[in-house]
Design a protein around this motif. Structure first.
Motif, short mmCIF file in Angstrom:
data_model
loop_
_atom_site.label_atom_id
_atom_site.label_comp_id
_atom_site.label_asym_id
_atom_site.label_seq_id
_atom_site.Cartn_x
_atom_site.Cartn_y
_atom_site.Cartn_z
N ALA A 235 -25.13 9.17 16.73
CA ALA A 235 -24.25 9.63 17.79
C ALA A 235 -22.98 8.79 17.86
O ALA A 235 -23.03 7.57 17.66
N THR A 236 -21.86 9.46 18.11
CA THR A 236 -20.60 8.80 18.39
C THR A 236 -20.07 9.34 19.72
O THR A 236 -20.57 10.34 20.23
N MET A 237 -19.04 8.70 20.24
CA MET A 237 -18.48 9.19 21.49
C MET A 237 -17.93 10.60 21.31
O MET A 237 -18.06 11.45 22.20
N GLY A 238 -17.33 10.87 20.15
CA GLY A 238 -16.79 12.21 19.90
C GLY A 238 -17.88 13.26 19.79
O GLY A 238 -17.76 14.36 20.35
N SER A 239 -18.96 12.94 19.07
CA SER A 239 -20.04 13.91 18.93
C SER A 239 -20.77 14.12 20.25
O SER A 239 -21.22 15.23 20.55
N LEU A 240 -20.87 13.08 21.07
CA LEU A 240 -21.49 13.22 22.39
C LEU A 240 -20.66 14.15 23.27
O LEU A 240 -21.19 15.07 23.89
N ALA A 241 -19.34 13.91 23.31
CA ALA A 241 -18.47 14.76 24.12
C ALA A 241 -18.52 16.20 23.63
O ALA A 241 -18.57 17.15 24.43
N SER A 242 -18.51 16.40 22.32
CA SER A 242 -18.54 17.75 21.76
C SER A 242 -19.83 18.47 22.10
O SER A 242 -19.83 19.65 22.47
N ALA A 243 -20.96 17.77 21.99
CA ALA A 243 -22.26 18.40 22.26
C ALA A 243 -22.36 18.83 23.72
O ALA A 243 -22.83 19.93 24.02
N PHE A 244 -21.91 17.98 24.64
CA PHE A 244 -22.04 18.32 26.05
C PHE A 244 -20.98 19.35 26.47
O PHE A 244 -21.25 20.18 27.34
N TYR A 245 -19.81 19.31 25.85
CA TYR A 245 -18.80 20.34 26.15
C TYR A 245 -19.30 21.70 25.70
O TYR A 245 -19.20 22.70 26.44
N GLN A 246 -19.85 21.77 24.50
CA GLN A 246 -20.37 23.05 23.99
C GLN A 246 -21.49 23.56 24.89
O GLN A 246 -21.58 24.75 25.17
#
Length: 412
Positions: A235-246
């Protein structure tokens, strides 16, 4: 014998009177954030009491129409309603104040629960976690039954729900959720042509269609970025934000529907183990305020190599943001859109598909991870009975399931 005076009927918003303030909005919604137990349906009742009956910020027709809008776009309906009421009453500052005040108490409580999670993997702590899993079984089953009655009440919509459930169980994968939502909308155009469109209303928004289009574009850019973000076990901050935004962009119906999407986001990727995930979801049932605050728990649990508070904040904001952007895009044009019959048919199909999504999530992970013995079945059935027949708060179900799980462990 004395009688109490009748409650005055709220009138429409008076556009000539002074606007409210963000401080006023914050105070009202902080009270709700601290005391509004019971989930999204109960929250609607609290909002009506505070904002329609007590303060007359909206009339009954406007409140009903706002509820219809929030049910027709992805996101947490009760939080979206609060955000919109804050916007109507005190502009952008009022909208932000309503969101922060309503969400902060439960978010802090869920963040605290995440801090304690590592101590609950053995002994009595393990019994507490297992009890919280059984809370999830009872609550999701109750939500599934209610949603099926409301959103799949006839044969065509029941068929869409069953097909959606089968597709998720058989296909799985990251794109399956999005495909099922699109599939439901397409079938709705064909099978749900007799569904009537809601009556239209005009909301007191202070911006027009151009800014609404900008909000829609922002939503689409965020969704596109989240979909192209590669999925990884790291996990990265970008992948975390993307997963929760989606996740936030695809949650039609709010509440329990967020469960299968969050499972895909954090469990299927290996960021959070299934036991911790269900324990967090079960803990959320005991909290006031929006259920989406479970994002603070999950974001804190995702191993980012950063302070847990950073993950919690990013997950929380990313989960709420798409629903707010879509709501802002729809409010100025709702009256015209609501008159179109095809929109009501497509939404009926999407809502039926959402029932299938939740049914698949109930099968796995809720039931498979939570229920292992006949005693577990009995605890979950009692919890379901408390919700469905006795109509008690979910907080009592938490107390029952956790207490029963501890008692069983002591006896064994």
């Amino acid at each position: 014998m004395t009688t109490s005076p009748p409650t005055p009927t709220p009138g429409p918003i008076d556009a000539t009177r002074p606007d409210g303030t963000a401080t006023e909005i914050f105070g009202v919604f902080l009270k709700l954030g601290l005391t509004a137990f019971g989930g999204p349906i109960a929250h609607v009742g609290y909002l009506r009491q505070e904002c329609v009956q007590r303060r007359r910020w909206l009339d009954e027709a406007q409140f009903a129409q706002l509820l219809a809008v929030c049910q027709c776009v992805p996101g947490p309906a009760s939080s979206q309603m609060g955000f919109a009421i804050g916007l109507f009453r005190a502009g952008w500052r009022g909208a932000v104040a309503a969101f922060v005040a309503f969400t902060l108490p439960s978010a802090l409580l869920m963040f605290g629960a995440a801090a304690l999670a590592s101590r609950l993997d053995h002994g009595m702590g393990a019994a507490v976690v297992h009890g919280l899993k059984l809370v999830a079984v009872a609550v999701v089953a109750h939500g599934l039954v209610n949603m099926a009655r409301q959103l799949a009440p006839d044969a065509p919509r029941a068929l869409i729900a069953a097909a959606a459930c089968a597709l998720i169980v058989l296909a799985g994968g990251g794109w399956a959720q999005l495909a099922v939502v699109a599939f439901g909308g397409a079938l709705g155009l064909w099978l749900c042509r007799d569904v009537s469109a809601p009556a239209a209303a005009v909301f007191p928004v202070r911006y027009g269609s151009r800014r609404a289009a900008a909000f829609l574009l922002a939503f689409l850019i965020g969704l596109g970025a989240s979909l192209v973000q590669p999925s990884s076990s790291t996990a990265t901050m970008g992948s975390l934000a993307s997963a929760f935004y989606q996740t936030g962009a695809l949650v039609f119906g709010g509440g329990h529907v967020v469960l299968p999407l969050l499972q895909q986001a954090v469990v299927d990727t290996g960021w959070v183990d299934p036991d911790t995930f269900l324990a967090g979801y079960g803990s959320a049932q005991a909290m006031p305020g929006p259920m989406f605050s479970v994002a603070a728990f999950l974001g804190a649990e995702v191993p980012l190599g950063l302070p847990a508070a950073a993950g919690a904040a990013v997950a929380l904001l990313a989960l709420f943001l798409p629903g707010f952007l879509l709501l802002l895009a729809v409010l100025p044009v709702w009256s015209g859109l609501a008159r179109r019959r095809w929109a009501a048919s497509a939404m009926a199909g999407i809502n039926a598909a959402v029932v299938g999504l939740l049914a698949a999530a109930f099968h796995d992970p809720v039931w498979r991870q939570g229920v292992h013995t006949p005693g577990d079945v009995a605890i979950a059935v009692v919890g379901f009975t408390l919700l469905a027949i006795l109509r008690v708060s979910a907080l009592w179900v938490v107390l029952w399931a956790v207490g029963a799980a501890i008692a069983v462990r002591q006896l064994l």
